[in-house]
Structures are given as C-alpha cells and as structure tokens.
Design an enzyme around this catalytic site. Sequence first.
Site, PDB file in Angstrom:
ATOM      1  N   TYR A  41     -13.244  -4.736  11.487  1.00  0.00           N
ATOM      2  CA  TYR A  41     -11.970  -4.028  11.386  1.00  0.00           C
ATOM      3  C   TYR A  41     -11.149  -4.237  12.650  1.00  0.00           C
ATOM      4  O   TYR A  41      -9.940  -4.531  12.581  1.00  0.00           O
ATOM      5  CB  TYR A  41     -12.210  -2.542  11.154  1.00  0.00           C
ATOM      6  CG  TYR A  41     -10.935  -1.741  11.039  1.00  0.00           C
ATOM      7  CD1 TYR A  41     -10.091  -1.907   9.945  1.00  0.00           C
ATOM      8  CD2 TYR A  41     -10.566  -0.825  12.024  1.00  0.00           C
ATOM      9  CE1 TYR A  41      -8.915  -1.182   9.838  1.00  0.00           C
ATOM     10  CE2 TYR A  41      -9.391  -0.095  11.918  1.00  0.00           C
ATOM     11  CZ  TYR A  41      -8.573  -0.272  10.823  1.00  0.00           C
ATOM     12  OH  TYR A  41      -7.402   0.439  10.721  1.00  0.00           O
ATOM     13  N   ASN A  47       1.420   3.417  -2.217  1.00  0.00           N
ATOM     14  CA  ASN A  47       1.073   4.475  -3.176  1.00  0.00           C
ATOM     15  C   ASN A  47       0.203   5.570  -2.579  1.00  0.00           C
ATOM     16  O   ASN A  47       0.068   6.639  -3.164  1.00  0.00           O
ATOM     17  CB  ASN A  47       0.368   3.876  -4.397  1.00  0.00           C
ATOM     18  CG  ASN A  47      -0.915   3.150  -4.029  1.00  0.00           C
ATOM     19  OD1 ASN A  47      -0.940   2.382  -3.070  1.00  0.00           O
ATOM     20  ND2 ASN A  47      -1.972   3.371  -4.785  1.00  0.00           N
ATOM     21  N   THR A  48      -0.413   5.333  -1.410  1.00  0.00           N
ATOM     22  CA  THR A  48      -1.308   6.332  -0.840  1.00  0.00           C
ATOM     23  C   THR A  48      -1.117   6.420   0.667  1.00  0.00           C
ATOM     24  O   THR A  48      -0.528   5.529   1.292  1.00  0.00           O
ATOM     25  CB  THR A  48      -2.790   6.003  -1.111  1.00  0.00           C
ATOM     26  OG1 THR A  48      -3.098   4.740  -0.499  1.00  0.00           O
ATOM     27  CG2 THR A  48      -3.085   5.943  -2.593  1.00  0.00           C
ATOM     28  N   GLY A  49      -1.653   7.493   1.247  1.00  0.00           N
ATOM     29  CA  GLY A  49      -1.766   7.611   2.690  1.00  0.00           C
ATOM     30  C   GLY A  49      -0.474   7.406   3.439  1.00  0.00           C
ATOM     31  O   GLY A  49       0.602   7.869   3.051  1.00  0.00           O
ATOM     32  N   SER A  51      -3.688  -0.896  14.623  1.00  0.00           N
ATOM     33  CA  SER A  51      -4.503   0.283  14.898  1.00  0.00           C
ATOM     34  C   SER A  51      -4.955   0.250  16.345  1.00  0.00           C
ATOM     35  O   SER A  51      -5.084  -0.833  16.944  1.00  0.00           O
ATOM     36  CB  SER A  51      -5.731   0.305  13.975  1.00  0.00           C
ATOM     37  OG  SER A  51      -6.713   1.222  14.427  1.00  0.00           O
ATOM     38  N   GLY A  79       0.817  -1.213   0.000  1.00  0.00           N
ATOM     39  CA  GLY A  79       0.000   0.000   0.000  1.00  0.00           C
ATOM     40  C   GLY A  79       0.845   1.254   0.000  1.00  0.00           C
ATOM     41  O   GLY A  79       0.451   2.281   0.554  1.00  0.00           O
ATOM     42  N   GLY A 116       1.244   4.736   3.835  1.00  0.00           N
ATOM     43  CA  GLY A 116       2.217   3.942   3.095  1.00  0.00           C
ATOM     44  C   GLY A 116       3.088   4.788   2.190  1.00  0.00           C
ATOM     45  O   GLY A 116       4.293   4.558   2.083  1.00  0.00           O
TER      46      GLY A 116
END
Length: 316
Positions: free
Chosen positions: A187, A34-36, A161, A32, A38
């Site tokens: 989650y 590519n965004t956020g 998290s 991951g 990450g």
Amino acid sequence: MLSMHTLCGMDRPGWTRQDIPDQSGRTAVVTGGNTGLGSRTAAALAEKGALVVLAVRDTDKGARAAERITARAPGADVRVQRLDLASLASVRTAAEELRTAHERIDLLVNNAGVMWTPRSTTADGFELQFGTNHLGHFALTGLLLDRLLAAPGSRVVTVSSEAHRFGASIDFGNLDFERGYTRNAAYARSKLANLLFAYELQRRLAEGGHGTVSVAAHPGGSTTELSRDFPLPARVLFDGIFVPLLGQSPEDGALPTLRAATDPGARGGEFYGPGGITGMRGRPRPVRSSARSYDRAVQLRLWQVSEDLTGVSYPR
C-alpha cells in the site's frame, strides 16, 4: 515543488467547504465517488453546481450514491460511469465512453483505491494495490488528457496517503511483490507512486505550456470503506481507536482533496493535507511529502515503466 506562497508562510488557514467557489459549468470525474471520501468529494462538488460523474466499479452502488447526492442538492447533475481500475480493458472502455459524453473535463479526481489487501493481482496480472491505485489512474488520466487540456484551468487531483512515508520505495525489480509481500508495504508503495506520478505530470504539463495542472492530496486519518480489507484486529484498532483519537470524519478528510480541486490559489505540484501537528487531522493546507517522492530520476523511471505496462503514452 512547493509554491512560493507556501514557502513564504502566506497560506490562509481555516479552509472549509464554504470556501469552495461556484462550480457551475464545470465537469468533474471522481473515481470511487460512491463511497467514503470520494462520495463526500463528489457531493460537495455537485452541491456547488458541477456536473459530477461517479466513476465506480459497482454501478448499482453508484446509482444509489447519485440519488443520495441529488436528494441533498435537488437539481444537481450527477451521473454514473462504470470503471474498474483493476482492469485496463475497463479503464479504456470507461475513458472512451467519457470522451464520447464530454468534449471537455474540468476536473479529474483520482480518488479510488484499495488498501491492505491480501496479495492478489489485477486482471492484467499486476499486484492489486499498485495496479489499482497507481497504474489504473495513470492509464485513465492519460486516456482523458486531451479532454482535460481542452478545459481552461482544468486540474488533475491525485489522492495519496501519509502511508507513502512509511518505508516506501519503488523496487523496479519486484514491482508485483512476488517476493516479500506485506499488505502495508504494498500500500505504501502504491501511495508513493501516486505522488511520483502527480509531480511528474505537473512537470510535463508545465513544460508543455498547458493550463491544466496536477495537484495531490491526502486525507489524514479518516474512517472509510478502505479498511474493509484489513485483518479484523487491525480494523478494530484503526476504526475503533486510531481514527477516533488522532483522525477526523470523512467530511473533514475530503477537505484536502476539495481544496486541491477548487481553491483558486492552489498551484500545480502542491500537496494538500490536514494542517494539524500529526498530519492526521486539521484544516487542509499545503504540506511537504517525503524526500523520495521528489526524486526526479525515480519519477521518470516510474513514468516510463507505467507507459510500458499500461500501453498508454502521454502526448507531449
């Protein structure tokens, strides 16, 4: 599970990106990336000299992320690898391609995930959040483990998290939430599974006398694309009120992961998170996770179930 230097209160506060040591010569795989969070993690590692592989589902977005990183850090070596954690076939293909391309991997950051999705399943029929966030990373790590063991001082960093604390438990009779599905409960279970995995992996690595260590991290409250699956009212509350008041920027949210990944003083089995009173913001430091996450019997059972479900067995 916390190391002695943490229990004795000797941790040094105020850790920032400037404290990241030189990463030249290291190969890092960031799921991951590519965004956020990450993308911030990958960018910081690349800027410090690591060869960074963005393991992503959408390779076009991955290529654009790599371009953004190299624009900020000319000369950075950033590559893109297709990986869909919701498909074990994709995980196996990605792992084989990574093994072919790299004789050793110094850092695997298990960062990618989905959050609060409507009930759906992976390509293999697992509940989506558990299947993606836990089983996909469990399989990927196992398939790359020999490349990690080949790199002295290598690390596996698994991103969890604070949601793992919120009533989460592992119901082995209802892993796919065929009964009683709620977005937040699924989650929370997946994030608890991340920690159970990280701690049991560390135990096995230590028992095997390996130099590779397993560390966990959480970002606190941070605005990322994870909220894309929230119902609209929840997304407004989370991104518009909760994060601005209690959380922190994605750049700061990536710091616990970066510290777990690069701090020479980090120990296997530690859990890094923001050091503020709420645990949602602040400089990264070792923290304790929930009592359930340290349950050895649950760790062992989840490990065995995960091997059975994924077909990936770890060497001992």
